[in-house]
Design an enzyme around this catalytic site. Structure first.
Site, PDB file in Angstrom:
ATOM      1  CE  LYS A 127      21.503 -15.580  -4.699  1.00  0.00           C
ATOM      2  NZ  LYS A 127      22.772 -14.843  -4.586  1.00  0.00           N
ATOM      3  CG  ASP A 163      23.645 -14.224  -1.161  1.00  0.00           C
ATOM      4  OD1 ASP A 163      24.120 -14.461  -0.026  1.00  0.00           O
ATOM      5  OD2 ASP A 163      23.970 -14.848  -2.184  1.00  0.00           O
ATOM      6  CG  LEU A 164      23.502  -7.875   1.427  1.00  0.00           C
ATOM      7  CD1 LEU A 164      23.019  -6.637   2.176  1.00  0.00           C
ATOM      8  CD2 LEU A 164      24.083  -7.475   0.075  1.00  0.00           C
ATOM      9  CE  LYS A 165      27.598 -15.978  -0.101  1.00  0.00           C
ATOM     10  NZ  LYS A 165      26.866 -15.377  -1.238  1.00  0.00           N
ATOM     11  CG  LEU A 166      25.412  -8.866   6.807  1.00  0.00           C
ATOM     12  CD1 LEU A 166      24.546  -8.247   7.909  1.00  0.00           C
ATOM     13  CD2 LEU A 166      25.939  -7.779   5.881  1.00  0.00           C
ATOM     14  CG  HIS A 167      32.579 -12.414   8.985  1.00  0.00           C
ATOM     15  ND1 HIS A 167      32.230 -12.791  10.268  1.00  0.00           N
ATOM     16  CD2 HIS A 167      33.885 -12.726   8.846  1.00  0.00           C
ATOM     17  CE1 HIS A 167      33.296 -13.306  10.866  1.00  0.00           C
ATOM     18  NE2 HIS A 167      34.307 -13.273  10.023  1.00  0.00           N
ATOM     19  CG  ASP A 168      32.194  -5.484  10.411  1.00  0.00           C
ATOM     20  OD1 ASP A 168      32.985  -5.305  11.362  1.00  0.00           O
ATOM     21  OD2 ASP A 168      32.128  -4.726   9.438  1.00  0.00           O
ATOM     22  CB  ILE A 169      32.808  -5.853  15.356  1.00  0.00           C
ATOM     23  CG1 ILE A 169      32.127  -4.554  14.924  1.00  0.00           C
ATOM     24  CG2 ILE A 169      34.305  -5.792  15.089  1.00  0.00           C
ATOM     25  CD1 ILE A 169      32.536  -3.352  15.785  1.00  0.00           C
ATOM     26  CG  ASN A 201      27.585  -2.214  17.872  1.00  0.00           C
ATOM     27  OD1 ASN A 201      26.501  -2.239  18.439  1.00  0.00           O
ATOM     28  ND2 ASN A 201      28.072  -1.119  17.309  1.00  0.00           N
ATOM     29  CB  THR A 202      29.204  -3.692  12.571  1.00  0.00           C
ATOM     30  OG1 THR A 202      30.030  -2.739  13.238  1.00  0.00           O
ATOM     31  CG2 THR A 202      28.957  -3.228  11.151  1.00  0.00           C
ATOM     32  CB  THR A 253      29.986 -24.389  -2.712  1.00  0.00           C
ATOM     33  OG1 THR A 253      29.533 -23.241  -3.417  1.00  0.00           O
ATOM     34  CG2 THR A 253      28.916 -24.872  -1.777  1.00  0.00           C
ATOM     35  CD  GLN A 270      26.632 -22.740  -9.510  1.00  0.00           C
ATOM     36  OE1 GLN A 270      27.387 -23.331  -8.740  1.00  0.00           O
ATOM     37  NE2 GLN A 270      25.894 -21.719  -9.125  1.00  0.00           N
ATOM     38  N   GLY A 327      19.612 -18.827 -10.926  1.00  0.00           N
ATOM     39  CA  GLY A 327      19.932 -17.592 -11.636  1.00  0.00           C
ATOM     40  C   GLY A 327      19.822 -17.779 -13.127  1.00  0.00           C
ATOM     41  NE  ARG A 328      25.154 -18.492 -14.088  1.00  0.00           N
ATOM     42  CZ  ARG A 328      26.354 -18.968 -13.792  1.00  0.00           C
ATOM     43  NH1 ARG A 328      27.374 -18.761 -14.606  1.00  0.00           N
ATOM     44  NH2 ARG A 328      26.537 -19.652 -12.687  1.00  0.00           N
TER      45      ARG A 328
HETATM   46  O1  C5P Z   1      23.177 -18.575 -12.225  1.00  0.00           O
HETATM   47  P1  C5P Z   1      23.170 -19.575 -11.119  1.00  0.00           P
HETATM   48  O2  C5P Z   1      21.894 -20.390 -11.050  1.00  0.00           O
HETATM   49  O3  C5P Z   1      24.412 -20.425 -11.082  1.00  0.00           O
HETATM   50  O4  C5P Z   1      23.167 -18.645  -9.825  1.00  0.00           O
HETATM   51  C1  C5P Z   1      23.324 -19.164  -8.566  1.00  0.00           C
HETATM   52  C2  C5P Z   1      23.203 -18.086  -7.525  1.00  0.00           C
HETATM   53  O5  C5P Z   1      23.447 -18.677  -6.276  1.00  0.00           O
HETATM   54  C3  C5P Z   1      24.222 -16.955  -7.660  1.00  0.00           C
HETATM   55  O6  C5P Z   1      23.571 -15.763  -7.215  1.00  0.00           O
HETATM   56  C4  C5P Z   1      25.328 -17.340  -6.719  1.00  0.00           C
HETATM   57  O7  C5P Z   1      25.966 -16.237  -6.125  1.00  0.00           O
HETATM   58  C5  C5P Z   1      24.573 -18.095  -5.654  1.00  0.00           C
HETATM   59  N1  C5P Z   1      25.366 -19.098  -4.964  1.00  0.00           N
HETATM   60  C6  C5P Z   1      26.000 -20.142  -5.594  1.00  0.00           C
HETATM   61  N2  C5P Z   1      26.700 -21.069  -4.884  1.00  0.00           N
HETATM   62  C7  C5P Z   1      26.790 -20.954  -3.580  1.00  0.00           C
HETATM   63  C8  C5P Z   1      26.164 -19.918  -2.913  1.00  0.00           C
HETATM   64  C9  C5P Z   1      25.449 -18.983  -3.648  1.00  0.00           C
HETATM   65  O8  C5P Z   1      25.935 -20.276  -6.803  1.00  0.00           O
HETATM   66  N3  C5P Z   1      27.437 -21.869  -2.918  1.00  0.00           N
END
Ligand code: C5P
Length: 232
Positions: A36, A63-69, A71-72, A118, A187, A207-208
């Site tokens: 990601k 994971d760019l979470k788009l939100h715009d008009i 067309n864009t 979240t 988290q 991630g971590r």
């Molecule tokens: O490091 P960690 O495992 O917490 O990373 C979680 C990934 O998931 C991050 O890239 C974070 O932006 C993404 N994410 C999240 N909670 C969400 C949506 C996305 O932690 N509700």
């Protein structure tokens, strides 16, 4: 088509620059097939990197979470498909979702909708002018996503079991995963890989627990093994 086991783990490359991301991908080798790329890396040269990653045979979740008009959003989604991404996120506003589905067209790109972030609670929604609770808005938007033809949802494992009943075969992609015994970080609602799979998640975003592990490859292998066990 069944999801290949390894593709069920998506490692979030939440790293400050491309060099760090390349180092991590190198270190993880064959253990990880899906990555990601979010805002941080995208704004630090991460998009050409994402394209190269896709060309090298890895799957890429933008994971760019788009939100715009509309067309864009539609045109940006076409570019994401051309870049070789497998997943792209958009916010679950109906016009935005329809535009993304149009932009995706018949390409291999799958659109994931983020229902309600979240980190938001009922007070945040009220402040933003909504009269729905988080729970009701998540359900409403999930239903709208399904009707519009969105491919999947990003959802916490806490929401996954409830959503799974409503959305049928749509993909559920779940972050907030911590292998048993791991540190929670920031988290708040965390679940183990086993719990997330049992709740109906198709892909887990981690991630971590991988990036910060002493041995990231071993950490990724352990999560894939746990997923395999949970699917049995
Ligand atoms: O490091 P960690 O495992 O917490 O990373 C979680 C990934 O998931 C991050 O890239 C974070 O932006 C993404 N994410 C999240 N909670 C969400 C949506 C996305 O932690 N509700």
């Amino acid at each position: 088509m069944p999801i290949p086991l390894r593709d069920r783990l998506i490692v979030a490359l939440d790293l400050p620059d491309v060099r760090a991301a390349e180092g991590m991908v190198e270190k993880l080798g064959d253990a990880v097939s899906f990555y990601k790329v979010g805002f941080e890396l995208a704004l630090a040269g991460g998009l050409p990197f994402a394209q190269a990653l896709a060309r090298s045979g890895k799957k890429v979740f933008l994971d760019l979470k788009l939100h715009d008009i509309a067309n864009t959003v539609a045109r940006a989604t076409e570019r994401a498909a051309e870049l070789g991404a497998t997943f792209l996120t958009v916010h679950a506003f109906p016009p935005t979702m329809r535009a993304a589905v149009e932009g995706r067209g018949k390409s291999a790109l799958k659109i994931l909708a983020v229902t309600v972030l979240t980190s938001w609670d009922d007070n945040d929604l009220e402040e933003a002018g909504y009269s729905h609770s988080v729970r009701d808005l998540v359900r409403m938007r999930a239903e709208q996503a399904r009707e519009i033809g969105i491919d999947g949802l990003v959802a916490s494992a806490a929401e996954a079991a409830d959503l799974r009943k409503k959305i049928g075969a749509m993909l559920l992609v779940t972050p907030g995963i911590r292998p048993a015994g791991g540190a929670a970080g920031d988290q708040k609602r965390i679940v183990t890989p086993t719990e997330a799979i049992k709740a109906g998640a198709d892909h887990l975003v981690v991630g971590r627990p991988v990036l910060s592990a002493d041995d990231p490859k071993a950490a990724a292998e352990a999560i894939v093994a746990e997923i395999a066990g949970a699917l049995k």
